[in-house]
Design a protein around this motif. Sequence first.
Motif, PDB file in Angstrom:
ATOM      1  N   HIS A 163      10.995  -5.758   4.603  1.00 10.73           N
ATOM      2  CA  HIS A 163      10.459  -7.238   4.428  1.00 10.73           C
ATOM      3  C   HIS A 163       9.069  -7.085   4.161  1.00 10.73           C
ATOM      4  N   GLU A 164       8.769  -8.127   3.336  1.00 11.96           N
ATOM      5  CA  GLU A 164       7.436  -8.120   2.738  1.00 11.96           C
ATOM      6  C   GLU A 164       6.756  -9.645   3.170  1.00 11.96           C
ATOM      7  N   SER A 165       5.309  -9.544   3.643  1.00  8.36           N
ATOM      8  CA  SER A 165       4.664 -10.673   3.840  1.00  8.36           C
ATOM      9  C   SER A 165       3.351 -10.516   3.086  1.00  8.36           C
ATOM     10  N   THR A 166       2.680 -11.605   3.152  1.00  6.66           N
ATOM     11  CA  THR A 166       1.529 -11.523   2.217  1.00  6.66           C
ATOM     12  C   THR A 166       0.485 -10.321   2.418  1.00  6.66           C
ATOM     13  N   ARG A 167       0.493  -9.931   3.444  1.00  8.11           N
ATOM     14  CA  ARG A 167      -0.449  -8.988   3.731  1.00  8.11           C
ATOM     15  C   ARG A 167       0.206  -7.559   4.182  1.00  8.11           C
ATOM     16  N   ASP A 168       1.673  -7.457   4.275  1.00 11.30           N
ATOM     17  CA  ASP A 168       2.075  -6.218   4.853  1.00 11.30           C
ATOM     18  C   ASP A 168       3.433  -6.160   4.445  1.00 11.30           C
ATOM     19  N   TYR A 169       4.323  -5.062   4.687  1.00 16.12           N
ATOM     20  CA  TYR A 169       5.429  -4.893   4.533  1.00 16.12           C
ATOM     21  C   TYR A 169       5.982  -3.748   5.480  1.00 16.12           C
ATOM     22  N   ILE A 170       7.133  -3.872   5.565  1.00 11.48           N
ATOM     23  CA  ILE A 170       7.723  -2.979   6.726  1.00 11.48           C
ATOM     24  C   ILE A 170       9.162  -2.772   6.216  1.00 11.48           C
ATOM     25  N   TYR A 171       9.464  -1.152   6.542  1.00 15.23           N
ATOM     26  CA  TYR A 171      11.123  -0.664   6.119  1.00 15.23           C
ATOM     27  C   TYR A 171      11.823  -0.425   7.380  1.00 15.23           C
ATOM     28  N   TYR A 172      13.023  -0.694   7.220  1.00 14.14           N
ATOM     29  CA  TYR A 172      14.012  -0.361   8.310  1.00 14.14           C
ATOM     30  C   TYR A 172      14.835   0.612   8.125  1.00 14.14           C
ATOM     31  N   ASN A 173      15.190   1.310   9.266  1.00 10.26           N
ATOM     32  CA  ASN A 173      16.395   2.257   9.263  1.00 10.26           C
ATOM     33  C   ASN A 173      17.224   2.055  10.422  1.00 10.26           C
ATOM     34  N   ASP A 174      17.409   0.441  10.994  1.00  8.28           N
ATOM     35  CA  ASP A 174      18.087   0.212  12.061  1.00  8.28           C
ATOM     36  C   ASP A 174      19.572  -0.201  11.277  1.00  8.28           C
ATOM     37  N   LEU A 175      20.579  -0.413  12.330  1.00 10.01           N
ATOM     38  CA  LEU A 175      22.032  -0.415  12.078  1.00 10.01           C
ATOM     39  C   LEU A 175      22.813  -1.494  12.862  1.00 10.01           C
ATOM     40  N   TYR A 176      23.459  -2.348  12.178  1.00  8.25           N
ATOM     41  CA  TYR A 176      24.017  -3.370  12.847  1.00  8.25           C
ATOM     42  C   TYR A 176      25.464  -3.391  12.612  1.00  8.25           C
ATOM     43  N   ALA A 177      26.210  -4.093  13.383  1.00 14.62           N
ATOM     44  CA  ALA A 177      27.580  -4.202  13.322  1.00 14.62           C
ATOM     45  C   ALA A 177      28.050  -5.866  13.402  1.00 14.62           C
ATOM     46  N   PHE A 178      28.683  -6.430  12.606  1.00 16.67           N
ATOM     47  CA  PHE A 178      29.153  -7.659  12.821  1.00 16.67           C
ATOM     48  C   PHE A 178      30.619  -7.754  12.846  1.00 16.67           C
ATOM     49  N   ASN A 179      31.280  -8.251  14.257  1.00 19.75           N
ATOM     50  CA  ASN A 179      32.535  -8.157  14.420  1.00 19.75           C
ATOM     51  C   ASN A 179      33.329  -9.384  13.864  1.00 19.75           C
ATOM     52  N   LEU A 180      34.225  -9.136  12.712  1.00 14.39           N
ATOM     53  CA  LEU A 180      34.832 -10.181  12.095  1.00 14.39           C
ATOM     54  C   LEU A 180      36.152 -10.954  12.855  1.00 14.39           C
ATOM     55  N   ASP A 181      36.011 -10.518  14.016  1.00 12.94           N
ATOM     56  CA  ASP A 181      37.352 -11.058  15.042  1.00 12.94           C
ATOM     57  C   ASP A 181      36.402 -12.196  16.024  1.00 12.94           C
ATOM     58  N   ALA A 182      35.375 -11.644  16.736  1.00 13.09           N
ATOM     59  CA  ALA A 182      34.783 -12.237  17.485  1.00 13.09           C
ATOM     60  C   ALA A 182      33.178 -12.977  17.146  1.00 13.09           C
ATOM     61  N   PHE A 183      33.011 -12.887  15.632  1.00 12.61           N
ATOM     62  CA  PHE A 183      31.807 -13.208  15.259  1.00 12.61           C
ATOM     63  C   PHE A 183      30.685 -12.839  16.107  1.00 12.61           C
ATOM     64  N   THR A 184      30.402 -11.748  16.377  1.00  7.71           N
ATOM     65  CA  THR A 184      29.296 -11.557  16.939  1.00  7.71           C
ATOM     66  C   THR A 184      28.536 -10.219  16.389  1.00  7.71           C
ATOM     67  N   TRP A 185      27.404 -10.126  16.607  1.00  5.44           N
ATOM     68  CA  TRP A 185      26.432  -9.158  16.028  1.00  5.44           C
ATOM     69  C   TRP A 185      26.135  -8.062  17.227  1.00  5.44           C
ATOM     70  N   SER A 186      25.925  -6.920  16.994  1.00  4.13           N
ATOM     71  CA  SER A 186      25.823  -5.886  17.753  1.00  4.13           C
ATOM     72  C   SER A 186      24.606  -4.815  17.076  1.00  4.13           C
ATOM     73  N   ARG A 187      23.902  -4.559  17.703  1.00  2.00           N
ATOM     74  CA  ARG A 187      22.835  -3.225  17.117  1.00  2.00           C
ATOM     75  C   ARG A 187      23.400  -1.868  17.565  1.00  2.00           C
ATOM     76  N   LEU A 188      23.511  -1.063  16.554  1.00  2.00           N
ATOM     77  CA  LEU A 188      24.073   0.393  16.798  1.00  2.00           C
ATOM     78  C   LEU A 188      23.026   1.417  17.139  1.00  2.00           C
ATOM     79  N   SER A 189      23.140   2.378  18.027  1.00  2.00           N
ATOM     80  CA  SER A 189      22.222   3.511  18.104  1.00  2.00           C
ATOM     81  C   SER A 189      22.919   4.748  18.129  1.00  2.00           C
ATOM     82  N   PRO A 190      23.171   5.159  16.903  1.00  2.00           N
ATOM     83  CA  PRO A 190      23.923   6.357  16.774  1.00  2.00           C
ATOM     84  C   PRO A 190      23.307   7.731  17.328  1.00  2.00           C
TER      85      PRO A 190
END
Length: 587
Positions: A241-268
């Motif tokens: 993500h980039e803003s006018t003054r700064d930027y940030i990189y991610y290594n987060d992991l998410y799963a979206f359930n196609l049946d329940a239509f819900t997000w969950s963050r994974l922590s391997p």
Amino acid sequence: MWAGGGGRFLVPGRLHRVLLSYTTAEPVLLTKGSTRPAPNQRHRAHACPRMTGFDASCRPSQEDLEALIAHFQALDARKTRIVETPCSPPSPRKNGSEAAQLHCRGETRLNASLSAHPEKEELILFGGEYFNGQKTFVYNELYVYNIRKDAWTKVEIPNPPPRRCAHQAVVVPQGGGQLWIFGGEFASPDGEHFYHYRDLWVLHLATRTWEQVRSPGGPSGRSGHRMVAWKRQLILFGGFHESTRDYIYYNDLYAFNLDAFTWSRLSPSGTGPTPRSGCQMTVTAQGSIVIYGGYSKQRVRKDVDRGTQHSDMFLLKAEEGREGRWAWTRVNPSGAKPTPRSGFSVAVAPNHQTLLFGGVCDDEEDESLEGHFLSDLHFYDPVRNRWFAGQLKGPKVEKRRRRRGRRGEPGDSSKQELKGTRAQEPLQVARELVAEDGTTATIQQGLAARGPAGQPESDDSDDGPSEAGVPAVEPSARSSAMLAVKHGRLYLYGGMFEAGDRQVTLSDLYCLDLHKMEEWTVLVEMDPESQEWLEETDSEEDSDEVNGAEGGGESEEDEDSGEEAREQRPSAAPGEPFADSLPRTKQ
């Protein structure tokens, strides 16, 4: 698309939207004060353009971008029914002489998504952007390519997602086929400021209806992320993500359930990849997920950033018997690894091997930048944990010729021997395009084998077109091509390369049978006359930037001037590759 300002790796918002990089270069110090912008981002050095409704501070705020997006959404809200319009293949600009015809001409775009329909013989192209030397155009148009009919259709569907590029799109088979889209970004007309989306959309292919899925707990707004379908989930990793003054990189992991239509963050468990964007992300036949390469950047002091092109590979596995539990493992593949590069394209072959195509290798020293664009194929076999170079076998006509040589009469042995001495391997020719500022763009192209007199080999007239001296067909060197696989055939659309200060946006379409691996077939050729490139002028600030960002709104005067500009530039000679004509026809 590459970074602007001080070089390709400088501005995060213009680099990682397209990169699938895994280069092995050491970290490089990047100085914002460099005087040489990247060729395709020269417009970043311009003064702030005039944008209706924007403040006069020369720095559009986040609210300004949101207002511009809302304006475009209001225009889209006027569409209340599905409209399908047969059209020509997407090309770099609209042709005014064709505007009154029933058939439309789409706009070439980079950083769009190309997906194969799960049930029909169709490819789906959505979104993207186009830079013409002065403006950045962002789209939310939908095009469908019918493979059997070899025909394009523009499909206008009510309530589409806002205009975006660098999003991720995943197709799943349920419900008659669904196209899921997450994130991406909207760029201001000057290409300097970005709005990162965090919304999730689904296109129901059976009913051709868009739906925004609102579910809390999902990823933050980002670009350069990667997303794949895994069982009945969407798995999303990384980005920036980039803003006018700064930027940030991610290594987060998410799963979206196609049946329940819900997000969950994974922590391997285990040690996973460091934060990055633009990495490779594919699913293996065994159900593991491969993460490879990518790019990240850190600020080491004021106006100085340290960029790193990652070359590591990780395997993400779901733990057996533990629902929702995952584990990271680092792997070290062997074999013929691809040369260091960025901007390569990825697809999954029928045998579940990962296919990599093209890209660009950059040599950066002080203020000079040399780009080597590539057109080679590589395969990664996750079962053997090994890289392989993709080698084409050649057309069947060559095999028939060799069989005739073996069956030839004794009296013809001398002729066959002569032909054997004439035969050569396909040539890899590198052409350098040097701009006035010293930038060199190297274009690699494969040519058919030729005899000592400079003529292609020939044989009996009943062997097919290649016997008549037609050069071997293959995509030219490029980065950021869009790939899709359908019924074992690889489809390659567009991409870009640089020629000096000019960014060339390609709009050609190729096909390769991955089962036979014989030769490329060209479905849509590149049209040099359709290329539009506007040099910087003092009067460009007077242009209508809102229309530019919208991707339309050209006046008749603009179209006439565009036609005149194209007439002034000499055309490519018959049979001359477009890349070769650029230095000769430059004015």
